[in-house]
Design an enzyme around this catalytic site. Sequence first.
Site, mmCIF file in Angstrom:
data_model
loop_
_atom_site.group_PDB
_atom_site.id
_atom_site.type_symbol
_atom_site.label_atom_id
_atom_site.label_comp_id
_atom_site.label_asym_id
_atom_site.label_seq_id
_atom_site.Cartn_x
_atom_site.Cartn_y
_atom_site.Cartn_z
ATOM 1 N N GLY A 184 0.843 -1.189 0.000
ATOM 2 C CA GLY A 184 0.000 0.000 0.000
ATOM 3 C C GLY A 184 0.870 1.228 0.000
ATOM 4 O O GLY A 184 2.012 1.184 0.454
ATOM 5 N N CYS A 185 0.326 2.314 -0.524
ATOM 6 C CA CYS A 185 1.160 3.492 -0.787
ATOM 7 C C CYS A 185 1.057 4.570 0.272
ATOM 8 O O CYS A 185 1.854 5.498 0.273
ATOM 9 C CB CYS A 185 0.808 4.096 -2.135
ATOM 10 S SG CYS A 185 1.229 2.999 -3.491
ATOM 11 N N VAL A 186 0.080 4.516 1.148
ATOM 12 C CA VAL A 186 -0.066 5.593 2.115
ATOM 13 C C VAL A 186 0.323 5.130 3.507
ATOM 14 O O VAL A 186 0.713 5.893 4.336
ATOM 15 C CB VAL A 186 -1.511 6.136 2.170
ATOM 16 C CG1 VAL A 186 -1.498 7.570 2.692
ATOM 17 C CG2 VAL A 186 -2.168 6.085 0.817
ATOM 18 N N VAL A 203 2.360 11.217 -3.023
ATOM 19 C CA VAL A 203 2.438 9.757 -2.876
ATOM 20 C C VAL A 203 3.898 9.288 -2.934
ATOM 21 O O VAL A 203 4.370 8.540 -2.074
ATOM 22 C CB VAL A 203 1.608 9.055 -3.980
ATOM 23 C CG1 VAL A 203 1.780 7.538 -3.893
ATOM 24 C CG2 VAL A 203 0.131 9.423 -3.853
ATOM 25 N N TRP A 263 5.971 10.646 0.084
ATOM 26 C CA TRP A 263 5.666 9.892 1.315
ATOM 27 C C TRP A 263 6.372 8.540 1.289
ATOM 28 O O TRP A 263 6.938 8.094 2.292
ATOM 29 C CB TRP A 263 4.156 9.733 1.439
ATOM 30 C CG TRP A 263 3.696 8.990 2.659
ATOM 31 C CD1 TRP A 263 3.068 7.782 2.678
ATOM 32 C CD2 TRP A 263 3.803 9.407 4.029
ATOM 33 N NE1 TRP A 263 2.782 7.415 3.969
ATOM 34 C CE2 TRP A 263 3.215 8.385 4.828
ATOM 35 C CE3 TRP A 263 4.337 10.525 4.668
ATOM 36 C CZ2 TRP A 263 3.158 8.459 6.220
ATOM 37 C CZ3 TRP A 263 4.284 10.597 6.055
ATOM 38 C CH2 TRP A 263 3.698 9.577 6.805
#
Lengths: 105, 167
Positions: free
Chosen positions: A103-105, B25, B28
């Site tokens: 997942g990216c977050v 994105v 982060w």
Amino acid sequence: MATRVIAGKTVQVNDEGFMTDPSEWTKEIAVEYAKEEGIAELTADHWKIIEFCRQSAATSGKAPTLRTITAGTGVSTKELFTLFPKGPAKKVAKISGLGKPEGCV
Amino acid sequence: MSDETRKVAFICSKGTLDMAYPALVMGWAALGNGIDVTIFFTFWGLDIINKARVDHLELAPVANTSMKMSMMGIKTGNLGIPNLLGVLPGMTAFATSLMKNKMKGLEVPPVREYLQMLVDAGAKLYACKMSVDMMGLKKEDFVDGVLDIVTAGDFMDMTEGAQIIFI
């Protein structure tokens, strides 16, 4: 699959050194992994995060993302990056005996 | 692996909702992997850090050939949103709310919150001086975490050795 000996136990690891079977994980292994990642001592705050990751992975089958960790533990982003400096995403997962977060977050 | 910390710098030049996310994105992800992150906002990209604009970034369906009717759940294959419909009042708001809902469904935070996460994780944000002057903005117009208004030359100095990504 490669194996390595850590904290007196032989565990299965992938080519990046992440454990592939979370059930082989012990707290002693976490302490050793933390040292390798430059964290000399795991405090109560570290353990709170590690335990959350273990529980989250036990339910979902994958390592939680950083945002899942901050939302689930109430630990702020700043604190998380202070507790696990220079790249908490991989460090937290490795110390917790999980794979890289999906997942990216 | 070398001991030197890898550095990534993003140049955000667009102010639409869809173009705000790539740097957030990737930035982060970089911070999570221990990579140093600098973001330089220029031209329309200043909207992303403008207090008055950050919560109102939009996405227009006009001339956007990737936006298909099927995104709205209508099974129409490759049929796009006709430009003629796109010009109708409310269509930009509609496309914007569609994207915001899809992002929310994926648990992606809104732009303002995402920026704060990056700042808390150590990202360094800068506004482009020429664009700031052109748009008549001041440092107070920007969200907390924007460190300074700098020139293109300053940006080049501070990103020595960094991989630079233009968005």
